[in-house]
Design a protein around this motif. Structure first.
Motif, PDB file in Angstrom:
ATOM      1  N   ARG A   1     -19.580 104.868  61.626  1.00  0.00           N
ATOM      2  CA  ARG A   1     -18.397 105.743  62.351  1.00  0.00           C
ATOM      3  C   ARG A   1     -18.042 105.300  63.622  1.00  0.00           C
ATOM      4  NH1 ARG A   1     -19.082 109.931  65.985  1.00  0.00           N
ATOM      5  NH2 ARG A   1     -21.588 109.658  66.012  1.00  0.00           N
TER       6      ARG A   1
ATOM      7  N   ALA B   1     -14.552 109.309  66.691  1.00  0.00           N
ATOM      8  CA  ALA B   1     -14.617 110.490  65.634  1.00  0.00           C
ATOM      9  C   ALA B   1     -15.564 111.367  66.031  1.00  0.00           C
ATOM     10  CB  ALA B   1     -14.873 109.923  64.327  1.00  0.00           C
TER      11      ALA B   1
ATOM     12  N   GLY C   1     -17.044 113.521  61.460  1.00  0.00           N
ATOM     13  CA  GLY C   1     -15.648 112.870  61.313  1.00  0.00           C
ATOM     14  C   GLY C   1     -14.654 113.832  60.940  1.00  0.00           C
ATOM     15  N   ASP C   2     -13.843 113.585  60.182  1.00  0.00           N
ATOM     16  CA  ASP C   2     -12.902 114.407  59.516  1.00  0.00           C
ATOM     17  C   ASP C   2     -13.224 115.196  58.264  1.00  0.00           C
ATOM     18  OD1 ASP C   2     -11.123 113.774  61.543  1.00  0.00           O
ATOM     19  OD2 ASP C   2     -10.435 112.192  60.547  1.00  0.00           O
ATOM     20  N   THR C   3     -14.442 115.081  57.948  1.00  0.00           N
ATOM     21  CA  THR C   3     -15.171 115.460  56.772  1.00  0.00           C
ATOM     22  C   THR C   3     -16.128 116.669  56.864  1.00  0.00           C
ATOM     23  OG1 THR C   3     -15.274 113.460  55.833  1.00  0.00           O
ATOM     24  CG2 THR C   3     -16.382 115.142  54.536  1.00  0.00           C
ATOM     25  N   HIS C   4     -15.720 117.952  56.173  1.00  0.00           N
ATOM     26  CA  HIS C   4     -16.297 119.292  56.466  1.00  0.00           C
ATOM     27  C   HIS C   4     -16.350 119.629  54.950  1.00  0.00           C
ATOM     28  CE1 HIS C   4     -13.935 119.134  60.117  1.00  0.00           C
ATOM     29  NE2 HIS C   4     -14.771 119.848  60.588  1.00  0.00           N
TER      30      HIS C   4
ATOM     31  N   SER D   1      -9.600 123.285  54.966  1.00  0.00           N
ATOM     32  CA  SER D   1     -10.256 122.218  55.716  1.00  0.00           C
ATOM     33  C   SER D   1     -11.464 121.866  55.364  1.00  0.00           C
ATOM     34  CB  SER D   1     -10.610 123.129  57.236  1.00  0.00           C
ATOM     35  OG  SER D   1      -9.829 123.808  58.008  1.00  0.00           O
TER      36      SER D   1
ATOM     37  N   ASP E   1     -17.058 111.035  55.270  1.00  0.00           N
ATOM     38  CA  ASP E   1     -17.684 110.524  56.408  1.00  0.00           C
ATOM     39  C   ASP E   1     -19.123 110.976  56.363  1.00  0.00           C
ATOM     40  OD1 ASP E   1     -15.266 109.255  57.671  1.00  0.00           O
ATOM     41  OD2 ASP E   1     -14.766 111.335  58.259  1.00  0.00           O
TER      42      ASP E   1
END
Length: 268
Positions: free
Chosen positions: A3, A7, A29-32, A57, A118
């Protein structure tokens, strides 16, 4: 998986935790991702908004097992969002037609790690009265979050998976004395107390005492029974296992859930 230092790191929040519904958001990161989907579409959207999020999201929905307090809102949420839904093959079979049409189902083995964006996800099998239940350790390449609810007893596999985590969400469903003195019917008491039921405070504390907890930044007691437990009992049991002050421990509420918690990088 690695990573970038720029991030966002590993973080989590809980929409609600208890017999009336369960869901959490795990992020790196950008992953939910949404872990379990036990609330209606309207309630899920409302609880996500409290966290500053919306369904758009999310990257995926991940299911632990087929009980209604974990999948009660799955069909409407999945169809509204168009998100892929990850579950074991056994859980998919057990859900059957209850969730309606699920067009993007992805199955995983509870013995093999996989990735969603991520997030690295390490599932492990657990003893619970479901078809093929799994719980998880989530990682971002630097830190690990253990999430374990809905288990009736502890196993070596569970201990190996959860040791050395930076954050841990741990079921403390009931106080045995309160449950035994309570007004649940004998059959329900027997189910909860069985090796495939739910963890009581003392058993959760014994599990915690067997883990390596030197890296632990967050510890959350979850899935508390509103009739057969109290937050202060769960906190005290876990704190005694750590030999620590109970005030820093969190309890996930059935209605309020738990606001964002982030695992902070340790100084090198």
């Amino acid at each position: 998986m690695s990573r970038s230092g720029d991030a966002p790191g590993l973080r989590f929040a809980i929409l609600g935790s208890g017999s009336t519904g369960n869901a959490a958001v795990i992020a790196a990161g950008d992953t939910h991702i949404l872990l379990d989907c036990g609330f209606s579409l309207t309630e899920t959207e409302y609880r996500l908004h409290r966290l500053g999020m919306d369904i758009e999201s999310l990257a995926a929905i991940l299911i632990t097992h087929e009980h209604s307090d974990h999948v009660g809102g799955l069909g409407p949420v999945a169809r509204r969002s168009g998100l892929p839904v990850w579950m074991t093959a056994g859980t998919r079979a057990a859900i059957g037609d209850r969730a309606g049409v699920l067009s993007k189902v992805r199955t995983f083995s509870p013995h093999l790690a996989f990735e969603i964006g991520d997030l690295c996800i390490e599932p492990f099998p657990v003893p619970h009265d479901a078809r093929e239940p799994a719980q998880f350790v989530f990682g971002d390449g630097l830190h690990r979050l253990g999430f374990v609810t809905d288990v009736g007893s502890t196993t070596t596999v569970m201990e190996q998976a959860l040791t050395g985590c930076d954050a841990l969400v741990l079921e403390c469903n009931h106080d045995i004395g309160m449950l035994e003195r309570g007004n649940y019917p004998p059959s329900l008491k027997a189910r909860i107390l069985s090796p495939h039921g739910h963890l009581d405070n003392a058993t959760a504390a014994r599990l915690l005492a067997r883990l390596e907890t030197g890296r632990l930044q967050h510890l959350v007691a979850a899935h508390l029974s509103q009739r057969n437990n109290r937050p202060e009992l769960a906190r005290t049991a876990l704190a005694e296992a750590l030999g620590d002050d109970p005030d820093w421990l969190d309890v996930a509420d059935a209605d309020i859930g738990l606001d964002w918690r982030e695992v902070v990088p340790r100084p090198i």
